[in-house]
Each structure stands twice: as C-alpha cells, then as structure tokens.
Design an enzyme around this catalytic site. Structure first.
Site, PDB file in Angstrom:
ATOM      1  N   GLY A  63       0.835  -1.191   0.000  1.00  0.00           N
ATOM      2  CA  GLY A  63       0.000   0.000   0.000  1.00  0.00           C
ATOM      3  C   GLY A  63       0.872   1.243   0.000  1.00  0.00           C
ATOM      4  O   GLY A  63       1.999   1.210  -0.516  1.00  0.00           O
ATOM      5  N   GLU A  64       0.329   2.332   0.541  1.00  0.00           N
ATOM      6  CA  GLU A  64       1.035   3.632   0.632  1.00  0.00           C
ATOM      7  C   GLU A  64       1.219   4.290  -0.734  1.00  0.00           C
ATOM      8  O   GLU A  64       1.815   5.360  -0.826  1.00  0.00           O
ATOM      9  CB  GLU A  64       2.440   3.494   1.249  1.00  0.00           C
ATOM     10  CG  GLU A  64       2.522   2.862   2.600  1.00  0.00           C
ATOM     11  CD  GLU A  64       3.969   2.804   3.116  1.00  0.00           C
ATOM     12  OE1 GLU A  64       4.892   3.277   2.437  1.00  0.00           O
ATOM     13  OE2 GLU A  64       4.163   2.289   4.232  1.00  0.00           O
ATOM     14  N   GLY A  65       0.808   3.614  -1.804  1.00  0.00           N
ATOM     15  CA  GLY A  65       1.072   4.122  -3.154  1.00  0.00           C
ATOM     16  C   GLY A  65       2.331   3.532  -3.769  1.00  0.00           C
ATOM     17  O   GLY A  65       2.706   3.884  -4.887  1.00  0.00           O
TER      18      GLY A  65
END
Lengths: 353, 353
Positions: A322-324
């Site tokens: 996640g987190e980009g």
C-alpha cells in the site's frame, strides 16, 4: 443532503476520455520508427494518455504527486490485523518525515508526497506535508453497525477531491498517484470489492500485512457478517461506503473522481485504491477512463477490482504494502509511454520504407 | 589465440556476488517500516544489488547507460526478416540523432545512450554517440558456413567489454543496460539459445519484428539447418558464437562479462541480450549474479534464456522491440530497490514494535 449533492455534482463533471485523440495516437504509433505493436502495453498506455489529455502526443506527466489518504477502522477491534491502531498515526509521521517506503519510491519517481488525514484516530501534530481533513477519529465497527454516516462518507469523498483539485490547479501536479494508510483497511476494502463485484468474501479477502490462518478465517467471517448485516446496494455507492467502507477509501474515491474531472491521469495502487475506484465508477461510469492500474497487488481483492474496472495492471512485483508504492513504480512507464508518442522519429523522418 | 586468451582472462576476473552483503540486506529488510516481505520482488532486487556492490545498503544506481550494440547478419539473405539490411544503419543514425524508442525511454530513465558499431554492413558516418569498433561488415550466412571466425567473435566480445569498462571507469556510469540493433538478429539469438539450453528451435524462435506464418516456418527451418550444420558445443562458447552468433551478441556478452568483473549491475533487455548472457555464463559461471532481467520480451526465446539463467524478469509489458527498451523501463525499479534499503526508517526509529 448538501454534501451528497456536491459528490454527485463532481461525478457529473466526469466525461469519457477523448476517443478521437486516442485514435490519433493509435495511428501515430504506426508511423514511428519501430515495428507496429512492438512496444506492447507501452503503446496502449500512450493511447490512453492521449485520450485522457485530449491531445496526441499527450503531455509527458513530469510532475506526479502521491496522496496518501489515512484513516483508522473500528473493525480492528475484531482482531482482523496483528498491528495495533497506533501504527497508523506513527506511519503518518513516518511519511511526513520521509522515512517510509512511499517516500523512497517517490524520490525515484520524482513525486511529491502529501498525506491526507481523513480519519486517523486521535490528534496528529501539524506538518507541512500533512493535510488535516479529519472527518472523524476512525470508523465504527462495520461488522456491528455502519462504519460511518452517509454524510461522513460524502465529506471524506470531498476531502480527497479537494486535495486533488488543489494539487492539479496549482499547476505543479499533472499526475495523481493513490496511496493509503490505515491499519485494518484491507477489511473494508474487501467488503467494498465484494459489494461492487458480487464476488464472495472468500475470493476477495487477503492476508493484508501478513496474518496467520486463524486470523484469516476470522477476517473472512467478519466480512461475511458485515455484508449480511448491511446488504449494501451497489446502486447506492455512498450507502455502500457508509456501511462497510473506510474514510481513506472514501477520500481515494474522491481523488479518482477529481482526477477524472480534471482530465489528469490517476495511477491506482493496490487493493484499497481498487476498492475506491469501484466506488468512483459507481458514481461516474467514465471515471476508469482516467485511471491506470499501477501494479497487481498480491492481495486477491486487487485483481478482482481491476478486472471489474477493466484495467490491466502495468507491473507485478508481488508487492502488498500500500502507501502508493506499487503505483509509484509505474510512473516512469507512463512517462515513457508519453515520450514515445511525442519524441520518436517517424519512418519518413529517417528514410525507411 | 591472443585475443581468445584475453576473453578468458576477463571471464576469469568474474567472481560470485558477495553473499554476506546480500545476507545483511535480507536482515535489514526485516527492520524497515513495512511488513516483512511486503515489497515483494523489490526486496529481492535490493538483496541482489547488495550482493553485487558488496555493500548494504547498496549505492543507488543513478547514472545508467544503455549500450546499443549493432551488427548485420548474412543469414538475412535467406529471407528471415521482411526488413532490408539498410535499416540497421538507418536505425544507428536514428539512435545518434535521438529519435528512436530507446532514446525516448533513456530520457525517462536518465540514461546516457551509446551505440557500438561492432558489425554494421558498410561505413557509418562518425557521431559523438557512436563508437566505431567494426570487426567486420556483417556476418556470413550462418546456415551455410560459420557466421564469423573465432578471432572475430573474440574481438567483438572485447569491443563490448571495452566500452563497458570505459563507461564504468569514467565514474559517470554505475549501471549498464544492454541494447541491440541488427536486422535479422533474432535468428542468431535463437540459434544461441537453442545451443545453450538444448531446446529445439521451434520452442525458442519467435516472430521478431513481425513475420507471417510462411516466413516463420522458413526461419525455424534455417535455424534447424544451422544447428545441424555446425553442431555447436555449449562447452566452447566462443565456438558457438563464431558458428551461429552475431557480432552484437558477442559484444553484449563482453558487456555482461565486464559489468560482472567491475561489480556493476547489468540490466538485460530481450532475446538478443538473453542469448548474449548465456554466452557470458558459459565463459564465467558467476556472471548472472550481476545481471537483472529487465523485462520478459514477447519473443519465446527470451523466456527460455532467462529460465536457463535463473533470472526472473522484472517487467512484462509484451514488448519485443529490442534496443534496450524493456531494460530501460526497469531501471527505476532497481533505483527504488536500492533506495528502500538506504533511505527507509526502521521500526525502532519510529517507535513501532
């Protein structure tokens, strides 16, 4: 109802990508100094960028920004993740202080990092990189009651839309990357994906940050309970978000909508972003025209969401953070796709054929 | 024999990557602020970069260079490609004038572009980006006689090694990307891959830049004939190169060897680079330690070569252009992998766990 109306207004601004510009890009690809089709999916990406921008060649997206939307989840109390809730706030600080994976990958991509607190539990100290837009301190336990109200869901959508609009209108950002942070957030993501794809929870639930078999079985059961309790109606996307979503998913849906309304490419990260994009599509059917699937997350729900959205992931590095992070890695692919259309010589230029 | 001796000397300088540094990177990944393993193949890449550089964290490879090795092929007379031989020289000029796909993708990767003429037919006008190291004006028809002599093959290997050494020793290059240009060069590539993997030509032959069924069948037949004629012995890599290789494949093998000898990562492009890496491995068994498979080319021989080399491709965008294009797209992935190890905070740093 005023805020719901604003969401619908935004969705109404999303128009289909420019088919004529996309067609020009297809034709252009045949003239460039390479065998037709030999750049594979890079060619497709260039065609889509042309459709998004309405121009062939499309501008090279050189000013990306990742927006990490953060929130907490009442359902964590059910034990769906081994990580404590405090980690969300600690990771938000880590993003601000540039120590997280997203920061490292943003450096390679030349992307600015913004963090949107749309629902982290507790108060966070201010930071220039942190946008405070807290709708509430985490959601309620979605397995027992609605995660939030429709109004809260709508406000979170507009918070994500707001930061996206501001970034794009500043002129300093020409590509948006979706990021998420929220301990427990793969549970609402799986609920949303199940609700919008009609697939059973067991097919779209993954092990998130890494859980054992027992926790996994519990997680699937919790998701099944939630869906039985709320019977979310995919025709009512704000209702689905309110019942079984997360505040960061709502914000990401807003970011996707605003990117589409502004005709800016949006690169989706993993399962939470895919869930958010399903919400955005339910609100504005043409929104996926502006989205790229940055990568195939190892979370099974991500593949289900992307298939439903009709998006094929650009990368598959078996990531699930996640987190980009996965989407940030795809940014140079899109930049390259645009450069091919704008910077290559034609066969005529070089005297071939 | 002097030149063959130099090839062997270079191969003898290749040592295995540093297992202790790789192990340090594995341990470091467990301390960084992310669930263990959640960055998937990015973590593996970081471990390998540590082994290559002998350091954890490894340096971020920020000064990549693509070397496009170019040559022509006598076997083209058999009709294995629809493109005329002149296109090789025209594309070399296109690289020099920055109009090719490789140039566009090199811009995104921040890579410098060098072209090595190791065997283009005819004379080429000079250009600052073009290194003239022509061993001969194209190979002979490998289906009728050896493509070149052992000495010529060795000289081409050393030409590729020479440019790699010069780039690395200049201090301006810390990562090498393999590129190739040569109309007809997927035919010798398939011969090399068949010789080193033992797979039949029908399994490792592709449609190159795009050929019809009839040409494809002819191509497979030509490759079968060549292998029957020369019976290349994989234990004698220079002999295999001389019999059924191309001058650019030889040069690329030298580039792979020199990268490994200098402990610099080498990112392999498609089927010609894979074939060259098999030659390099036959000369120096540890050479693949320093190589990354940038992407999975759509040419079937590429997958066979990578499997034999034990390398899993980083990207799969269904590309089949060559020139280094697929490998250039993977450069940011490696930069990101190094940054993760060098720039992320640990759990201890941020007070988690």
């Amino acid at each position: 109802m005023a805020i719901e109306e604003r969401v619908r207004e935004l969705a109404g601004e999303v128009e289909a990508a420019d088919a004529a510009a996309a067609e020009k890009a297809r034709a252009r690809h045949l003239e460039l100094t390479k065998p037709p089709g030999s750049l594979g999916r890079l060619e497709e990406a260039g065609v889509r960028l042309s459709g998004i921008s309405g121009a062939c060649p499309p501008p090279v997206p050189e000013r990306p920004a990742v927006v990490i939307c953060a929130g907490d989840h009442g359902v964590l109390a059910r034990g769906v993740s081994p990580w404590p809730q405090e980690v969300t706030a600690l990771m938000v600080r880590n993003f601000c202080e540039e120590g997280a994976a997203a920061n490292a990958l943003a450096r390679t991509a030349g992307a600015r990092v913004s963090v949107l607190d749309v629902g982290v539990a507790g108060e966070l100290p201010g930071h220039p990189r942190l946008r405070g837009a807290k709708v509430r301190s985490g959601t309620d336990d979605l397995s027992a009651r609605p995660a939030m109200t429709r109004e809260e869901a709508s406000r979170a959508v507009m918070a994500g839309a707001g930061i996206a609009e501001e970034l794009v209108e500043s002129g300093e950002v020409d590509l948006l990357v979706t990021g998420d942070m929220g301990i427990g957030n793969t549970t609402p993501a799986a609920c949303l994906i199940s609700a919008f794809t009609g697939r059973p929870p067991s097919e779209v639930t993954g092990r998130g940050t890494g859980i054992d078999d027992e926790t996994y079985e519990l997680k699937v059961r919790v998701i099944e309970e939630a869906l039985r309790l709320h019977e979310p109606d995919p025709e009512d996307p704000l209702g689905v978000l309110a019942a079984v979503g997360g505040l960061e998913h709502a914000a990401l849906a807003g970011l996707v909508l605003m990117g589409a309304a502004c005709r800016v490419p949006v690169v989706l990260d993993g399962v939470s972003s895919g869930a958010a994009a399903l919400v955005a599509r339910a609100l504005a059917p043409d929104a996926p025209d502006y989205a790229f699937a940055g990568h195939l997350s190892a979370e099974p729900g991500a593949a289900a969401a992307l298939e439903e959205l009709g998006l094929e992931p650009l990368l598959d590095l078996r990531m699930r953070l996640g987190e980009g992070t996965g989407a940030l890695l795809a940014v140079p692919v899109l930049q390259s796709a645009a450069r091919v259309l704008g910077e290559m010589a034609t066969f005529e230029d070089v005297g071939i054929g």
